[in-house]
Design a protein around this motif. Structure first.
Motif, short mmCIF file in Angstrom:
data_model
loop_
_atom_site.label_atom_id
_atom_site.label_comp_id
_atom_site.label_asym_id
_atom_site.label_seq_id
_atom_site.Cartn_x
_atom_site.Cartn_y
_atom_site.Cartn_z
N THR A 185 0.83 -1.21 0.00
CA THR A 185 0.00 0.00 0.00
C THR A 185 0.86 1.25 0.00
N ILE A 186 0.48 2.20 -0.86
CA ILE A 186 1.09 3.53 -0.87
C ILE A 186 0.00 4.53 -0.49
N ARG A 187 0.13 5.18 0.66
CA ARG A 187 -0.84 6.20 1.07
C ARG A 187 -0.45 7.55 0.48
N PRO A 194 3.91 11.81 -7.19
CA PRO A 194 3.07 12.18 -8.35
C PRO A 194 3.37 11.37 -9.60
N GLN A 195 4.62 10.94 -9.79
CA GLN A 195 4.93 10.15 -10.98
C GLN A 195 4.30 8.76 -10.91
N VAL A 196 4.25 8.20 -9.71
CA VAL A 196 3.57 6.92 -9.52
C VAL A 196 2.07 7.08 -9.78
N THR A 274 8.84 1.56 -4.59
CA THR A 274 8.17 2.59 -3.78
C THR A 274 7.15 1.97 -2.85
N ALA A 275 6.36 1.03 -3.38
CA ALA A 275 5.33 0.38 -2.56
C ALA A 275 5.96 -0.39 -1.41
N CYS A 276 7.07 -1.07 -1.68
CA CYS A 276 7.75 -1.82 -0.61
C CYS A 276 8.28 -0.87 0.47
N ALA A 280 7.06 -0.82 4.37
CA ALA A 280 8.01 -1.00 5.47
C ALA A 280 7.90 0.15 6.47
N THR A 281 7.65 1.37 5.98
CA THR A 281 7.50 2.53 6.86
C THR A 281 6.21 2.45 7.67
N ASP A 282 5.12 2.02 7.01
CA ASP A 282 3.82 1.93 7.69
C ASP A 282 3.77 0.79 8.70
N ASN A 283 4.51 -0.28 8.42
CA ASN A 283 4.46 -1.48 9.29
C ASN A 283 5.87 -1.92 9.65
N PRO A 284 6.57 -1.11 10.42
CA PRO A 284 7.96 -1.47 10.78
C PRO A 284 8.02 -2.79 11.52
#
Length: 407
Positions: A185-187, A194-196, A274-276, A280-284
């Motif tokens: 997930t990318i929030r 923006p490019q994604v 980017t998604a990975c 990783a940031t959202d669910n350390p």
């Protein structure tokens, strides 16, 4: 409830069980929904999640009968019906704005919240796990462990892929469908990347190649939900070393292995990378969300048995390649509710309810099996297209045959 009234249990609080419960509630038919999970909090329901396109003859029809169609439409703005298809290099080879589609998208959490909020709280029992089930004399007993044993005139198994209720009517179990899925997930994708956001667009995106797929759906919190579908052997989790690993390890494995995404272009690799990183940031400290996908046989059926039936994935589990899973589940619930309501109206006692219900239940099951068989065949055909040779161009031809070439 009067002692002579039939006792009805719905096992499972997903779209099928909640829809059935709401349809019965609207007609004053008593029931209880038993759900394994705890009641979801508002915080949980606000999180990014997958989205569903509801079809006119099934999911939308059920919501119309529930009296919720207008409220449903108000919840459909988070993911458009637009479609984009790219090759494995990230070159867009098909795009539309969803202008010809009639299947509005709603997030899974929004649909769950909509259904729960219209049911009386006393009809939902959260945190109830079925530990055993048996049929005797036309009545079905459910064992909930510390929740006690309870007997019902009708038990509806709406308890998903690994249904405990299914074992009362058949010993058939789901089999591996040939694909593993990694969910990321990318929030806030529009502002942060923006490019994604430009690549995946406002709706659904599919990059296809080498019998794999990298797909995206937009959702709550301006999110992009990324799915990496990998055509792999059943033992892929253990042989790949991904089982129990963190997302950073998964990224390296995905992007470096030429049998996975190693040969894909920089745009798609950048999307996955980017998604990975965001996951990783959202669910350390969390492990990668990877699951094998399963399905029941295309023509799965069983011999009718008094006092028990199945709906949704419990009856006809299939992959999401035609978007039919939840739609069929809600269609099942719509048709089953009509059968139950009719039998309930004509019954004076629980015994007469059983007598009135059984022939109608058998017809319902036969119709459901025929309906599901058609959709399962469509799903299998779509899967062969999406994960076959020259998949991206095949998918473009699919859209062009359905909608015509985009202008």
């Amino acid at each position: 409830m009067f002692p002579s009234q039939p006792m009805i249990a719905i096992v499972g609080g997903g779209p099928a069980g909640l829809t059935l419960g709401l349809l019965l509630y609207k007609r004053s038919v008593p029931f209880t929904i038993f759900e394994l999970r705890q009641r979801p909090t508002q915080e949980e329901l606000d999180k990014p999640c997958g989205v569903l396109d509801l079809h006119d003859e099934s999911g939308q029809a059920a919501l119309r009968e529930c009296g919720l169609y207008d409220e449903f439409l108000e919840l459909t703005g988070e993911c458009s019906e637009a479609q984009r298809v790219s090759d494995m290099q990230g070159n867009i080879i098909y795009a539309d704005e969803g202008e010809l589609s009639e299947r509005p998208e709603i997030s899974r959490h929004a649909l769950t919240k909509l259904l729960i909020s219209n049911l009386p709280s006393e009809s939902l029992r959260w945190g109830y796990k079925v530990r055993g089930a048996s049929v005797s004399g036309g009545r079905t007993e459910l064992d909930f462990g510390d929740g006690g044993r309870h007997s019902f005139d009708l038990v509806v198994g709406a308890d998903g892929a690994w249904s405990r209720i299914r074992s009362l009517v058949t010993d058939v179990r789901p089999s591996y469908a040939g694909v593993h899925n990694i969910t990321l997930t990318i929030r806030n994708v529009t502002t942060k990347y923006p490019q994604v956001a430009k690549l995946v667009g406002p709706g659904s995106f599919s990059a296809l190649g080498m019998n794999h797929g990298v797909m995206s759906q937009r959702g709550p919190q301006d999110s992009a939900r990324i799915y990496c579908f990998l055509s792999t052997p059943h033992d892929f989790l253990s042989t790949s070393g991904l089982e129990g690993q963190d997302v950073r390890y998964a990224k390296e494995k995905l992007l470096d292995d030429d049998c996975l995404l190693g040969k894909w272009g920089p745009k798609i690799k950048g999307l996955v990378s980017t998604a990975c990183a965001e996951e990783a940031t959202d669910n350390p400290g969390g492990t990668v969300d990877i699951k094998p996908m399963y399905s029941l046989p295309v023509d799965h059926r069983w011999t009718n048995r008094s006092g028990v039936t199945l709906v949704g994935d419990a009856a006809h589990l299939m992959c999401p390649w035609a978007g039919e899973g939840v739609n069929l589940a809600m269609w099942d619930s719509l048709e089953l509710s009509r059968v139950i309501i009719d039998a309930f109206k004509r019954a004076d006692t629980s015994d007469s309810f059983q007598v009135a219900l059984r022939p109608q239940l058998e017809r319902f099951e036969n119709d459901m099996v025929a309906r599901a068989k058609e959709k399962a065949e469509e799903t299998a055909s779509n899967g062969e297209m999406l994960f076959g040779d020259d998949a991206a161009k095949s998918f473009v031809r699919f859209f062009e045959s359905a909608y015509g070439a985009p202008r």
